[in-house]
Scaffold this motif. Structure first.
Motif, PDB file in Angstrom:
ATOM      1  N   ALA A 169       3.597  -1.334   1.014  1.00  0.00           N
ATOM      2  CA  ALA A 169       3.415  -2.242   2.147  1.00  0.00           C
ATOM      3  C   ALA A 169       1.953  -2.641   2.278  1.00  0.00           C
ATOM      4  O   ALA A 169       1.641  -3.811   2.545  1.00  0.00           O
ATOM      5  N   THR A 170       1.055  -1.693   2.088  1.00  0.00           N
ATOM      6  CA  THR A 170      -0.375  -1.986   2.164  1.00  0.00           C
ATOM      7  C   THR A 170      -0.786  -2.964   1.057  1.00  0.00           C
ATOM      8  O   THR A 170      -1.521  -3.920   1.304  1.00  0.00           O
ATOM      9  N   ALA A 171      -0.278  -2.722  -0.145  1.00  0.00           N
ATOM     10  CA  ALA A 171      -0.602  -3.613  -1.264  1.00  0.00           C
ATOM     11  C   ALA A 171      -0.070  -5.019  -1.004  1.00  0.00           C
ATOM     12  O   ALA A 171      -0.767  -6.010  -1.253  1.00  0.00           O
ATOM     13  N   LEU A 172       1.157  -5.123  -0.493  1.00  0.00           N
ATOM     14  CA  LEU A 172       1.715  -6.440  -0.186  1.00  0.00           C
ATOM     15  C   LEU A 172       0.894  -7.159   0.876  1.00  0.00           C
ATOM     16  O   LEU A 172       0.635  -8.363   0.755  1.00  0.00           O
ATOM     17  N   SER A 173       0.488  -6.443   1.898  1.00  0.00           N
ATOM     18  CA  SER A 173      -0.333  -7.051   2.951  1.00  0.00           C
ATOM     19  C   SER A 173      -1.656  -7.549   2.386  1.00  0.00           C
ATOM     20  O   SER A 173      -2.105  -8.652   2.708  1.00  0.00           O
ATOM     21  N   THR A 174      -2.269  -6.744   1.536  1.00  0.00           N
ATOM     22  CA  THR A 174      -3.540  -7.124   0.922  1.00  0.00           C
ATOM     23  C   THR A 174      -3.373  -8.353   0.033  1.00  0.00           C
ATOM     24  O   THR A 174      -4.175  -9.295   0.108  1.00  0.00           O
ATOM     25  N   LEU A 175      -2.326  -8.355  -0.777  1.00  0.00           N
ATOM     26  CA  LEU A 175      -2.077  -9.500  -1.659  1.00  0.00           C
ATOM     27  C   LEU A 175      -1.754 -10.759  -0.869  1.00  0.00           C
ATOM     28  O   LEU A 175      -2.174 -11.862  -1.243  1.00  0.00           O
ATOM     29  N   LYS A 221      12.306   5.544   6.800  1.00  0.00           N
ATOM     30  CA  LYS A 221      12.336   6.960   7.134  1.00  0.00           C
ATOM     31  C   LYS A 221      13.578   7.567   6.511  1.00  0.00           C
ATOM     32  O   LYS A 221      14.587   6.916   6.341  1.00  0.00           O
ATOM     33  N   GLY A 222      13.493   8.805   6.191  1.00  0.00           N
ATOM     34  CA  GLY A 222      14.629   9.505   5.625  1.00  0.00           C
ATOM     35  C   GLY A 222      14.597  10.944   6.057  1.00  0.00           C
ATOM     36  O   GLY A 222      13.786  11.338   6.891  1.00  0.00           O
ATOM     37  N   PRO A 223      15.494  11.768   5.488  1.00  0.00           N
ATOM     38  CA  PRO A 223      15.471  13.195   5.825  1.00  0.00           C
ATOM     39  C   PRO A 223      14.123  13.800   5.462  1.00  0.00           C
ATOM     40  O   PRO A 223      13.416  13.316   4.590  1.00  0.00           O
ATOM     41  N   ASP A 224      13.771  14.866   6.165  1.00  0.00           N
ATOM     42  CA  ASP A 224      12.471  15.500   5.938  1.00  0.00           C
ATOM     43  C   ASP A 224      12.542  16.464   4.755  1.00  0.00           C
ATOM     44  O   ASP A 224      12.845  17.639   4.912  1.00  0.00           O
ATOM     45  N   ASN A 225      12.287  15.956   3.588  1.00  0.00           N
ATOM     46  CA  ASN A 225      12.113  16.820   2.423  1.00  0.00           C
ATOM     47  C   ASN A 225      11.003  16.234   1.568  1.00  0.00           C
ATOM     48  O   ASN A 225      10.563  15.121   1.792  1.00  0.00           O
ATOM     49  N   CYS A 226      10.551  16.994   0.624  1.00  0.00           N
ATOM     50  CA  CYS A 226       9.381  16.618  -0.159  1.00  0.00           C
ATOM     51  C   CYS A 226       9.582  15.279  -0.880  1.00  0.00           C
ATOM     52  O   CYS A 226       8.694  14.458  -0.931  1.00  0.00           O
ATOM     53  N   HIS A 227      10.774  15.079  -1.418  1.00  0.00           N
ATOM     54  CA  HIS A 227      11.070  13.840  -2.146  1.00  0.00           C
ATOM     55  C   HIS A 227      10.928  12.635  -1.219  1.00  0.00           C
ATOM     56  O   HIS A 227      10.336  11.629  -1.585  1.00  0.00           O
ATOM     57  N   GLU A 247       6.847 -10.565   5.440  1.00  0.00           N
ATOM     58  CA  GLU A 247       6.599  -9.762   6.637  1.00  0.00           C
ATOM     59  C   GLU A 247       7.741  -8.774   6.887  1.00  0.00           C
ATOM     60  O   GLU A 247       7.503  -7.616   7.226  1.00  0.00           O
ATOM     61  N   LYS A 248       8.989  -9.207   6.695  1.00  0.00           N
ATOM     62  CA  LYS A 248      10.134  -8.307   6.878  1.00  0.00           C
ATOM     63  C   LYS A 248      10.105  -7.186   5.845  1.00  0.00           C
ATOM     64  O   LYS A 248      10.403  -6.031   6.149  1.00  0.00           O
ATOM     65  N   LEU A 249       9.750  -7.525   4.606  1.00  0.00           N
ATOM     66  CA  LEU A 249       9.663  -6.518   3.554  1.00  0.00           C
ATOM     67  C   LEU A 249       8.590  -5.487   3.882  1.00  0.00           C
ATOM     68  O   LEU A 249       8.817  -4.277   3.764  1.00  0.00           O
ATOM     69  N   ILE A 250       7.433  -5.944   4.324  1.00  0.00           N
ATOM     70  CA  ILE A 250       6.339  -5.042   4.677  1.00  0.00           C
ATOM     71  C   ILE A 250       6.757  -4.140   5.835  1.00  0.00           C
ATOM     72  O   ILE A 250       6.560  -2.921   5.790  1.00  0.00           O
ATOM     73  N   ASP A 251       7.353  -4.738   6.872  1.00  0.00           N
ATOM     74  CA  ASP A 251       7.802  -3.934   8.020  1.00  0.00           C
ATOM     75  C   ASP A 251       8.843  -2.910   7.588  1.00  0.00           C
ATOM     76  O   ASP A 251       8.824  -1.764   8.034  1.00  0.00           O
TER      77      ASP A 251
END
Length: 69
Positions: free
Chosen positions: A32-38, A14-20, A4-8
């Motif tokens: 996170a979605t895959a972990l929740s599903t699994l 969040k990071g700086p706003d750039n494409c990367h 749960e901590k890993l998913i959260d």
């Protein structure tokens, strides 16, 4: 590891706003979605195994009682 901590952590990364960082944020959310599903599938399978085990135990008891009779 606390899943749960890993998913959260992945959902809230969040990071700086750039494409990367946008791409990293997208993949973090996908992870996170895959972990929740699994995790949900794992719980479902554990429940199913427990039901099968109980059913097998019940069948074994019925067989033993029939043998004694």
């Amino acid at each position: 590891m606390d899943i749960e901590k890993l998913i959260d952590g992945l959902k809230n990364s969040k990071g700086p706003d750039n494409c990367h960082d946008c791409a990293l944020g997208y993949w973090a959310l996908m992870g996170a979605t895959a972990l929740s599903t699994l995790q949900a599938e794992n719980e479902r399978l554990r429940d199913e195994v427990e039901r099968k085990r109980r059913s097998a135990d019940d069948s074994q008891h019925l067989y033993e009682n029939a043998e004694r009779a």
